[in-house]
Write a protein that holds these residues in place. Structure first.
Motif, PDB file in Angstrom:
ATOM      1  N   THR A  13      -9.194   1.841  12.382  1.00 40.19           N
ATOM      2  CA  THR A  13      -8.022   2.336  11.667  1.00 40.19           C
ATOM      3  C   THR A  13      -7.391   1.209  10.860  1.00 40.19           C
ATOM      4  OG1 THR A  13      -7.634   3.876  13.480  1.00 40.19           O
ATOM      5  CG2 THR A  13      -5.823   3.544  11.951  1.00 40.19           C
ATOM      6  N   GLU A  14      -7.311   0.026  11.459  1.00 37.75           N
ATOM      7  CA  GLU A  14      -6.743  -1.131  10.775  1.00 37.75           C
ATOM      8  C   GLU A  14      -7.609  -1.525   9.581  1.00 37.75           C
ATOM      9  OE1 GLU A  14      -5.807  -5.813  11.730  1.00 37.75           O
ATOM     10  OE2 GLU A  14      -5.735  -4.390  13.386  1.00 37.75           O
ATOM     11  N   ALA A  15      -8.935  -1.500   9.758  1.00 40.07           N
ATOM     12  CA  ALA A  15      -9.845  -1.853   8.665  1.00 40.07           C
ATOM     13  C   ALA A  15      -9.676  -0.872   7.503  1.00 40.07           C
ATOM     14  CB  ALA A  15     -11.289  -1.846   9.159  1.00 40.07           C
ATOM     15  N   GLU A  16      -9.511   0.400   7.793  1.00 37.57           N
ATOM     16  CA  GLU A  16      -9.316   1.397   6.737  1.00 37.57           C
ATOM     17  C   GLU A  16      -8.015   1.135   5.966  1.00 37.57           C
ATOM     18  OE1 GLU A  16     -11.383   3.752   5.534  1.00 37.57           O
ATOM     19  OE2 GLU A  16     -12.819   2.817   6.904  1.00 37.57           O
ATOM     20  N   PHE A  17      -6.979   0.727   6.683  1.00 37.48           N
ATOM     21  CA  PHE A  17      -5.715   0.401   6.034  1.00 37.48           C
ATOM     22  C   PHE A  17      -5.908  -0.763   5.060  1.00 37.48           C
ATOM     23  CE2 PHE A  17      -2.032  -2.478   5.986  1.00 37.48           C
ATOM     24  CZ  PHE A  17      -1.110  -1.665   5.350  1.00 37.48           C
TER      25      PHE A  17
ATOM     26  N   PRO B  29      -1.250   0.683  10.406  1.00 40.85           N
ATOM     27  CA  PRO B  29      -1.703   0.753  11.797  1.00 40.85           C
ATOM     28  C   PRO B  29      -1.866  -0.619  12.446  1.00 40.85           C
ATOM     29  CG  PRO B  29      -3.566   1.015  10.342  1.00 40.85           C
ATOM     30  CD  PRO B  29      -2.337   0.911   9.460  1.00 40.85           C
ATOM     31  N   THR B  30      -1.568  -1.681  11.704  1.00 37.63           N
ATOM     32  CA  THR B  30      -1.721  -3.011  12.279  1.00 37.63           C
ATOM     33  C   THR B  30      -0.645  -3.248  13.326  1.00 37.63           C
ATOM     34  OG1 THR B  30      -0.380  -4.020  10.547  1.00 37.63           O
ATOM     35  CG2 THR B  30      -2.749  -3.953  10.173  1.00 37.63           C
ATOM     36  N   ARG B  31      -1.019  -3.925  14.364  1.00 35.11           N
ATOM     37  CA  ARG B  31      -0.117  -4.242  15.478  1.00 35.11           C
ATOM     38  C   ARG B  31       0.594  -3.005  16.032  1.00 35.11           C
ATOM     39  NH1 ARG B  31       2.990  -7.376  12.354  1.00 35.11           N
ATOM     40  NH2 ARG B  31       4.699  -7.181  13.789  1.00 35.11           N
ATOM     41  N   PRO B  32      -0.144  -2.003  16.530  1.00 34.08           N
ATOM     42  CA  PRO B  32       0.521  -0.826  17.078  1.00 34.08           C
ATOM     43  C   PRO B  32       1.370  -1.205  18.285  1.00 34.08           C
ATOM     44  CG  PRO B  32      -1.767  -0.833  17.717  1.00 34.08           C
ATOM     45  CD  PRO B  32      -1.575  -1.987  16.759  1.00 34.08           C
ATOM     46  N   GLY B  33       2.535  -0.643  18.364  1.00 31.35           N
ATOM     47  CA  GLY B  33       3.424  -0.931  19.480  1.00 31.35           C
ATOM     48  C   GLY B  33       4.138  -2.265  19.356  1.00 31.35           C
ATOM     49  N   GLY B  34       3.782  -3.052  18.355  1.00 29.24           N
ATOM     50  CA  GLY B  34       4.426  -4.348  18.151  1.00 29.24           C
ATOM     51  C   GLY B  34       5.801  -4.169  17.537  1.00 29.24           C
TER      52      GLY B  34
ATOM     53  N   LYS C  98      -8.648  -1.823   3.690  1.00 29.10           N
ATOM     54  CA  LYS C  98      -9.522  -1.420   2.582  1.00 29.10           C
ATOM     55  C   LYS C  98      -8.704  -0.649   1.546  1.00 29.10           C
ATOM     56  CE  LYS C  98     -13.818   1.002   1.549  1.00 29.10           C
ATOM     57  NZ  LYS C  98     -14.909   1.800   2.132  1.00 29.10           N
ATOM     58  N   PHE C  99      -7.848   0.257   2.000  1.00 32.01           N
ATOM     59  CA  PHE C  99      -6.973   1.012   1.093  1.00 32.01           C
ATOM     60  C   PHE C  99      -6.103   0.051   0.279  1.00 32.01           C
ATOM     61  CE2 PHE C  99      -2.695   2.754   0.401  1.00 32.01           C
ATOM     62  CZ  PHE C  99      -2.994   3.826  -0.426  1.00 32.01           C
ATOM     63  N   MET C 100      -5.528  -0.934   0.942  1.00 31.63           N
ATOM     64  CA  MET C 100      -4.674  -1.909   0.255  1.00 31.63           C
ATOM     65  C   MET C 100      -5.493  -2.734  -0.740  1.00 31.63           C
ATOM     66  SD  MET C 100      -1.652  -1.343   1.412  1.00 31.63           S
ATOM     67  CE  MET C 100      -0.660  -2.747   1.015  1.00 31.63           C
ATOM     68  N   ALA C 101      -6.706  -3.150  -0.337  1.00 27.94           N
ATOM     69  CA  ALA C 101      -7.540  -3.980  -1.200  1.00 27.94           C
ATOM     70  C   ALA C 101      -8.007  -3.236  -2.449  1.00 27.94           C
ATOM     71  CB  ALA C 101      -8.750  -4.497  -0.418  1.00 27.94           C
ATOM     72  N   LEU C 102      -8.128  -1.924  -2.358  1.00 26.90           N
ATOM     73  CA  LEU C 102      -8.597  -1.138  -3.497  1.00 26.90           C
ATOM     74  C   LEU C 102      -7.483  -0.759  -4.470  1.00 26.90           C
ATOM     75  CD1 LEU C 102     -11.210   1.136  -1.690  1.00 26.90           C
ATOM     76  CD2 LEU C 102     -11.658  -0.739  -3.297  1.00 26.90           C
ATOM     77  N   MET C 103      -6.246  -1.148  -4.165  1.00 19.01           N
ATOM     78  CA  MET C 103      -5.142  -0.871  -5.095  1.00 19.01           C
ATOM     79  C   MET C 103      -5.366  -1.656  -6.389  1.00 19.01           C
ATOM     80  SD  MET C 103      -1.623  -1.026  -2.986  1.00 19.01           S
ATOM     81  CE  MET C 103      -1.057   0.334  -2.049  1.00 19.01           C
TER      82      MET C 103
ATOM     83  N   TRP D 235      -8.695  -7.964   1.236  1.00 16.93           N
ATOM     84  CA  TRP D 235     -10.131  -7.952   1.519  1.00 16.93           C
ATOM     85  C   TRP D 235     -10.444  -8.865   2.701  1.00 16.93           C
ATOM     86  CZ3 TRP D 235     -12.977  -4.154   0.554  1.00 16.93           C
ATOM     87  CH2 TRP D 235     -12.917  -3.440  -0.644  1.00 16.93           C
ATOM     88  N   HIS D 236      -9.816 -10.014   2.777  1.00 16.37           N
ATOM     89  CA  HIS D 236     -10.012 -10.935   3.903  1.00 16.37           C
ATOM     90  C   HIS D 236      -9.641 -10.239   5.211  1.00 16.37           C
ATOM     91  CE1 HIS D 236      -9.808 -14.496   6.434  1.00 16.37           C
ATOM     92  NE2 HIS D 236      -8.582 -14.127   6.765  1.00 16.37           N
ATOM     93  N   LYS D 237      -8.495  -9.572   5.220  1.00 19.65           N
ATOM     94  CA  LYS D 237      -8.052  -8.868   6.431  1.00 19.65           C
ATOM     95  C   LYS D 237      -9.005  -7.725   6.788  1.00 19.65           C
ATOM     96  CE  LYS D 237      -4.707  -9.765   8.403  1.00 19.65           C
ATOM     97  NZ  LYS D 237      -4.532 -10.686   9.531  1.00 19.65           N
ATOM     98  N   TYR D 238      -9.537  -7.054   5.772  1.00 20.99           N
ATOM     99  CA  TYR D 238     -10.502  -5.969   6.002  1.00 20.99           C
ATOM    100  C   TYR D 238     -11.744  -6.528   6.689  1.00 20.99           C
ATOM    101  CZ  TYR D 238     -14.257  -2.670   5.004  1.00 20.99           C
ATOM    102  OH  TYR D 238     -15.334  -1.827   5.117  1.00 20.99           O
ATOM    103  N   TYR D 239     -12.323  -7.606   6.126  1.00 19.43           N
ATOM    104  CA  TYR D 239     -13.532  -8.189   6.712  1.00 19.43           C
ATOM    105  C   TYR D 239     -13.260  -8.763   8.091  1.00 19.43           C
ATOM    106  CZ  TYR D 239     -15.741  -7.508   2.206  1.00 19.43           C
ATOM    107  OH  TYR D 239     -16.249  -6.939   1.075  1.00 19.43           O
ATOM    108  N   GLU D 240     -12.071  -9.287   8.280  1.00 18.02           N
ATOM    109  CA  GLU D 240     -11.678  -9.802   9.596  1.00 18.02           C
ATOM    110  C   GLU D 240     -11.653  -8.666  10.617  1.00 18.02           C
ATOM    111  OE1 GLU D 240      -7.437 -11.175  10.551  1.00 18.02           O
ATOM    112  OE2 GLU D 240      -8.461 -13.050  10.033  1.00 18.02           O
ATOM    113  N   ALA D 241     -11.110  -7.513  10.228  1.00 19.90           N
ATOM    114  CA  ALA D 241     -11.022  -6.364  11.139  1.00 19.90           C
ATOM    115  C   ALA D 241     -12.402  -5.768  11.414  1.00 19.90           C
ATOM    116  CB  ALA D 241     -10.094  -5.297  10.565  1.00 19.90           C
ATOM    117  N   THR D 242     -13.233  -5.635  10.389  1.00 21.28           N
ATOM    118  CA  THR D 242     -14.557  -5.023  10.599  1.00 21.28           C
ATOM    119  C   THR D 242     -15.477  -5.941  11.387  1.00 21.28           C
ATOM    120  OG1 THR D 242     -15.337  -5.809   8.456  1.00 21.28           O
ATOM    121  CG2 THR D 242     -14.484  -3.552   8.559  1.00 21.28           C
TER     122      THR D 242
END
Length: 185
Positions: free
Chosen positions: A129-133, A44-49, A135-140, A100-107
């Motif tokens: 939505t971006e933060a959830e994405f 969901p990052t950069r929607p419409g980009g 977080k999902f990636m960070a938990l892999m 994790w950095h991107k998650y904290y940046e989004a939240t």
């Protein structure tokens, strides 16, 4: 006659270089390799980009190398091969730290009301939505593979072959036309 032939070859290569450089650049605008559309992003990052355009580094990295009677198009961008060919990458500890950095940046960018709760505006919902994405990636788990679909932006295709053939025909026709005009005088 040899110099004329070499000049025609140089002109052909120059014309191919200019035309295909433009076409490969337009692939980023088309979001496709000529007529073959790129697979849409699941993130969901950069929607419409634009797909494959974040900083523009990949797009700007395309260059050509001319040698005697050939031309090769290349990219030295670190992500060029995986995007152009597709493939799988393994999750590493370093990648997890980045996620994790991107998650904290989004939240941290959520819009907040005076009482501290999140706003329900479009931007905050997108960030959620971006933060959830992320977080999902960070938990892999480390070692898990991520499939990167092929999004070809440079290489051979029927459109490339047709362009090359047209350029060669134009240059040869022009060469013989000039030669013919000179002989008539």
């Amino acid at each position: 006659m040899s110099n004329d032939f070499e000049r025609v070859i140089r002109n052909i290569l120059r014309d191919i270089e200019v035309e295909l450089t433009d076409e490969f650049d337009r692939n980023f605008e088309r979001q496709a390799f000529f007529t073959q559309a790129w697979q849409r992003r699941k993130s969901p990052t950069r929607p419409g980009g634009l797909i494959l355009v974040d900083t523009g580094g990949l797009r700007r990295s395309i260059y050509s190398v001319r040698k005697d009677s050939s031309i090769v198009f290349r990219s030295d961008h670190p992500a060029a091969a995986i995007h152009n060919e597709g493939g799988e990458i393994k999750v590493t500890e370093r990648m997890k730290r980045f996620f994790w950095h991107k998650y904290y940046e989004a939240t941290g960018s959520f819009g907040r009301k005076k009482d501290g709760t999140r706003r329900n505006d479009k931007r905050t919902i997108q960030l959620s939505t971006e933060a959830e994405f992320w977080k999902f990636m960070a938990l892999m788990k480390v070692g898990r593979t991520i499939k990167i679909p092929q999004r070809k932006f440079i290489g051979t295709s029927p459109e490339v072959e047709a362009t090359v053939r047209e350029i060669i025909e134009e240059n040869i026709t022009e060469y013989f036309k000039i030669d013919f005009d000179i002989n008539e005088k």
